[in-house]
Design a protein around this motif. Structure first.
Motif, PDB file in Angstrom:
ATOM      1  N   LEU A 134      35.626  55.579  41.407  1.00 10.42           N
ATOM      2  CA  LEU A 134      35.237  54.227  41.008  1.00 10.42           C
ATOM      3  C   LEU A 134      33.783  53.924  41.348  1.00 10.42           C
ATOM      4  CD1 LEU A 134      38.325  52.144  42.260  1.00 10.42           C
ATOM      5  CD2 LEU A 134      38.006  53.274  40.045  1.00 10.42           C
ATOM      6  N   SER A 135      33.157  53.100  40.505  1.00 13.79           N
ATOM      7  CA  SER A 135      31.822  52.557  40.759  1.00 13.79           C
ATOM      8  C   SER A 135      31.885  51.049  40.568  1.00 13.79           C
ATOM      9  CB  SER A 135      30.792  53.147  39.791  1.00 13.79           C
ATOM     10  OG  SER A 135      30.716  54.552  39.944  1.00 13.79           O
ATOM     11  N   LEU A 136      31.249  50.322  41.466  1.00 13.91           N
ATOM     12  CA  LEU A 136      31.304  48.869  41.418  1.00 13.91           C
ATOM     13  C   LEU A 136      30.092  48.306  40.706  1.00 13.91           C
ATOM     14  CD1 LEU A 136      32.720  46.246  42.221  1.00 13.91           C
ATOM     15  CD2 LEU A 136      31.500  46.356  44.417  1.00 13.91           C
ATOM     16  N   GLY A 137      30.362  47.390  39.758  1.00  9.57           N
ATOM     17  CA  GLY A 137      29.308  46.666  39.058  1.00  9.57           C
ATOM     18  C   GLY A 137      29.622  45.182  39.056  1.00  9.57           C
ATOM     19  N   GLU A 138      29.226  44.501  38.001  1.00 12.33           N
ATOM     20  CA  GLU A 138      29.433  43.062  37.874  1.00 12.33           C
ATOM     21  C   GLU A 138      30.748  42.766  37.169  1.00 12.33           C
ATOM     22  OE1 GLU A 138      27.559  40.269  38.709  1.00 12.33           O
ATOM     23  OE2 GLU A 138      26.296  41.581  39.919  1.00 12.33           O
ATOM     24  N   ARG A 139      31.505  41.830  37.731  1.00 14.32           N
ATOM     25  CA  ARG A 139      32.705  41.361  37.031  1.00 14.32           C
ATOM     26  C   ARG A 139      32.303  40.603  35.770  1.00 14.32           C
ATOM     27  NH1 ARG A 139      37.061  38.324  40.571  1.00 14.32           N
ATOM     28  NH2 ARG A 139      35.327  37.007  41.135  1.00 14.32           N
ATOM     29  N   GLN A 140      33.213  40.557  34.802  1.00 18.69           N
ATOM     30  CA  GLN A 140      32.953  39.859  33.544  1.00 18.69           C
ATOM     31  C   GLN A 140      34.136  38.942  33.230  1.00 18.69           C
ATOM     32  OE1 GLN A 140      32.020  42.860  30.605  1.00 18.69           O
ATOM     33  NE2 GLN A 140      30.499  43.810  31.927  1.00 18.69           N
ATOM     34  N   LEU A 141      34.469  38.069  34.161  1.00 12.05           N
ATOM     35  CA  LEU A 141      35.604  37.176  33.990  1.00 12.05           C
ATOM     36  C   LEU A 141      35.384  36.214  32.832  1.00 12.05           C
ATOM     37  CD1 LEU A 141      36.374  36.154  37.693  1.00 12.05           C
ATOM     38  CD2 LEU A 141      37.670  37.740  36.268  1.00 12.05           C
ATOM     39  N   ASP A 142      36.503  35.873  32.157  1.00 15.65           N
ATOM     40  CA  ASP A 142      36.449  34.799  31.181  1.00 15.65           C
ATOM     41  C   ASP A 142      36.127  33.497  31.903  1.00 15.65           C
ATOM     42  OD1 ASP A 142      37.177  36.598  29.192  1.00 15.65           O
ATOM     43  OD2 ASP A 142      39.320  36.146  29.386  1.00 15.65           O
ATOM     44  N   THR A 143      35.602  32.518  31.176  1.00  9.07           N
ATOM     45  CA  THR A 143      35.206  31.260  31.808  1.00  9.07           C
ATOM     46  C   THR A 143      36.394  30.509  32.401  1.00  9.07           C
ATOM     47  OG1 THR A 143      35.349  30.162  29.656  1.00  9.07           O
ATOM     48  CG2 THR A 143      33.173  30.943  30.341  1.00  9.07           C
ATOM     49  N   ASP A 144      37.601  30.773  31.882  1.00 13.12           N
ATOM     50  CA  ASP A 144      38.793  30.086  32.391  1.00 13.12           C
ATOM     51  C   ASP A 144      39.670  30.999  33.239  1.00 13.12           C
ATOM     52  OD1 ASP A 144      39.601  31.715  30.354  1.00 13.12           O
ATOM     53  OD2 ASP A 144      40.800  30.213  29.299  1.00 13.12           O
ATOM     54  N   GLU A 145      39.061  32.038  33.826  1.00 15.13           N
ATOM     55  CA  GLU A 145      39.798  33.015  34.635  1.00 15.13           C
ATOM     56  C   GLU A 145      39.314  32.932  36.079  1.00 15.13           C
ATOM     57  OE1 GLU A 145      41.332  37.556  33.748  1.00 15.13           O
ATOM     58  OE2 GLU A 145      39.294  37.019  33.173  1.00 15.13           O
ATOM     59  N   PHE A 146      40.249  32.776  37.006  1.00 10.83           N
ATOM     60  CA  PHE A 146      39.910  32.621  38.421  1.00 10.83           C
ATOM     61  C   PHE A 146      40.783  33.566  39.230  1.00 10.83           C
ATOM     62  CE2 PHE A 146      39.348  28.658  36.165  1.00 10.83           C
ATOM     63  CZ  PHE A 146      38.047  28.315  36.470  1.00 10.83           C
ATOM     64  N   LEU A 147      40.168  34.533  39.899  1.00  8.88           N
ATOM     65  CA  LEU A 147      40.933  35.442  40.738  1.00  8.88           C
ATOM     66  C   LEU A 147      40.045  36.037  41.818  1.00  8.88           C
ATOM     67  CD1 LEU A 147      40.167  38.620  39.711  1.00  8.88           C
ATOM     68  CD2 LEU A 147      41.562  37.872  37.790  1.00  8.88           C
ATOM     69  N   ASP A 148      40.671  36.400  42.931  1.00 10.78           N
ATOM     70  CA  ASP A 148      39.989  37.079  44.032  1.00 10.78           C
ATOM     71  C   ASP A 148      40.296  38.566  43.951  1.00 10.78           C
ATOM     72  OD1 ASP A 148      39.011  34.683  45.040  1.00 10.78           O
ATOM     73  OD2 ASP A 148      40.674  34.442  46.455  1.00 10.78           O
ATOM     74  N   VAL A 149      39.313  39.387  44.273  1.00 11.36           N
ATOM     75  CA  VAL A 149      39.472  40.839  44.323  1.00 11.36           C
ATOM     76  C   VAL A 149      39.344  41.283  45.773  1.00 11.36           C
ATOM     77  CG1 VAL A 149      38.531  43.057  43.560  1.00 11.36           C
ATOM     78  CG2 VAL A 149      38.549  41.104  41.988  1.00 11.36           C
ATOM     79  N   PHE A 150      40.216  42.166  46.199  1.00 13.75           N
ATOM     80  CA  PHE A 150      40.153  42.705  47.559  1.00 13.75           C
ATOM     81  C   PHE A 150      40.710  44.122  47.539  1.00 13.75           C
ATOM     82  CE2 PHE A 150      44.414  41.143  47.132  1.00 13.75           C
ATOM     83  CZ  PHE A 150      45.206  41.905  47.979  1.00 13.75           C
ATOM     84  N   THR A 151      40.580  44.824  48.647  1.00  6.25           N
ATOM     85  CA  THR A 151      41.156  46.159  48.746  1.00  6.25           C
ATOM     86  C   THR A 151      42.183  46.178  49.872  1.00  6.25           C
ATOM     87  OG1 THR A 151      39.510  47.050  50.288  1.00  6.25           O
ATOM     88  CG2 THR A 151      39.017  47.229  47.919  1.00  6.25           C
ATOM     89  N   ALA A 152      43.152  47.056  49.737  1.00  6.26           N
ATOM     90  CA  ALA A 152      44.195  47.199  50.752  1.00  6.26           C
ATOM     91  C   ALA A 152      44.649  48.649  50.778  1.00  6.26           C
ATOM     92  CB  ALA A 152      45.375  46.285  50.437  1.00  6.26           C
ATOM     93  N   SER A 153      45.128  49.080  51.920  1.00 13.53           N
ATOM     94  CA  SER A 153      45.682  50.431  52.021  1.00 13.53           C
ATOM     95  C   SER A 153      47.100  50.429  51.459  1.00 13.53           C
ATOM     96  CB  SER A 153      45.708  50.883  53.485  1.00 13.53           C
ATOM     97  OG  SER A 153      46.689  50.136  54.195  1.00 13.53           O
ATOM     98  N   PRO A 154      47.591  51.593  51.038  1.00 10.83           N
ATOM     99  CA  PRO A 154      48.990  51.660  50.604  1.00 10.83           C
ATOM    100  C   PRO A 154      49.953  51.148  51.668  1.00 10.83           C
ATOM    101  CG  PRO A 154      47.834  53.638  49.928  1.00 10.83           C
ATOM    102  CD  PRO A 154      46.893  52.872  50.805  1.00 10.83           C
TER     103      PRO A 154
END
Length: 198
Positions: A134-154
């Motif tokens: 994976l490579s991290l860049g810019e999110r491209q959320l829709d204007t009416d989309e709201f969510l948090d991104v996080f990481t977790a171990s299995p």
């Protein structure tokens, strides 16, 4: 072995709703014993779910999302997912959804299989994809989309399942796949992405 003794046959169909996203019907069906019954269900365009695997110095982390799901009135923990656009290739949809929702792109992809999340009242089918490198860049959320991104171990996610904190059906299925992939029971066939991500 024949399944004829289980099959129901439609004899009439009534459209209940044609929305922007969902299409609902009430069908009259003939049962195997020849009695009639009704079946109400929703036609769904299909979707994909991505299990993004992030290698870190501390081991494997999975890219997850938290978002409010209005029908159940809860903020849910989920793997990235989204519906197919008309005629869209599921792999391209998986790439698009991963980028739009999380900002990540992946060089390695593997299709795991499909799941039917709500077979009693929907035609929905979700394709399960694994993504890594994976490579991290810019999110491209829709204007009416709201969510948090996080990481977790299995292990953290499995503990959340055990505690009843993670209850999304597609994500539970994804964790089942992940467990079996990690144990070597369910091998994946990885493909390298050679074209630019949409």
């Amino acid at each position: 072995m024949s399944d004829d003794h289980l099959i129901e046959h439609r004899v009439n169909q009534e459209e209940l709703l044609r929305g922007r996203f969902l299409h609902a019907f009430r069908d009259t069906v003939r049962l195997p014993n020849q009695n009639l019954a009704t079946r109400e269900y929703v036609v769904h365009p299909g979707a994909v779910m991505v299990i993004p695997m992030l290698d870190t110095p501390d081991g494997l982390r999975l890219v997850m999302e938290r978002q409010f799901r209005y029908p159940v009135g809860l903020v849910m923990t989920e793997f990235p997912a989204g519906k197919l656009d008309p005629g869209e290739d599921p792999w391209l949809c998986a790439q698009r959804e991963l980028l739009e929702e999380t900002g990540y792109t992946a060089r390695q992809w593997a299709r795991a299989g499909v799941l039917h999340p709500v077979i009693a009242y929907s035609t929905e089918v979700i394709e399960i994809w694994f993504a890594k490198d994976l490579s991290l860049g810019e999110r491209q959320l829709d204007t009416d989309e709201f969510l948090d991104v996080f990481t977790a171990s299995p292990a953290e996610l499995m503990a959340a399942c055990q505690q009843g904190l993670l209850t999304d059906a597609k994500t539970l299925t994804g964790l089942l796949w992940l467990q079996n992939v990690q144990s070597g029971q369910w091998p994946l066939h990885w493909q390298t992405l050679c074209t630019p991500t949409p």
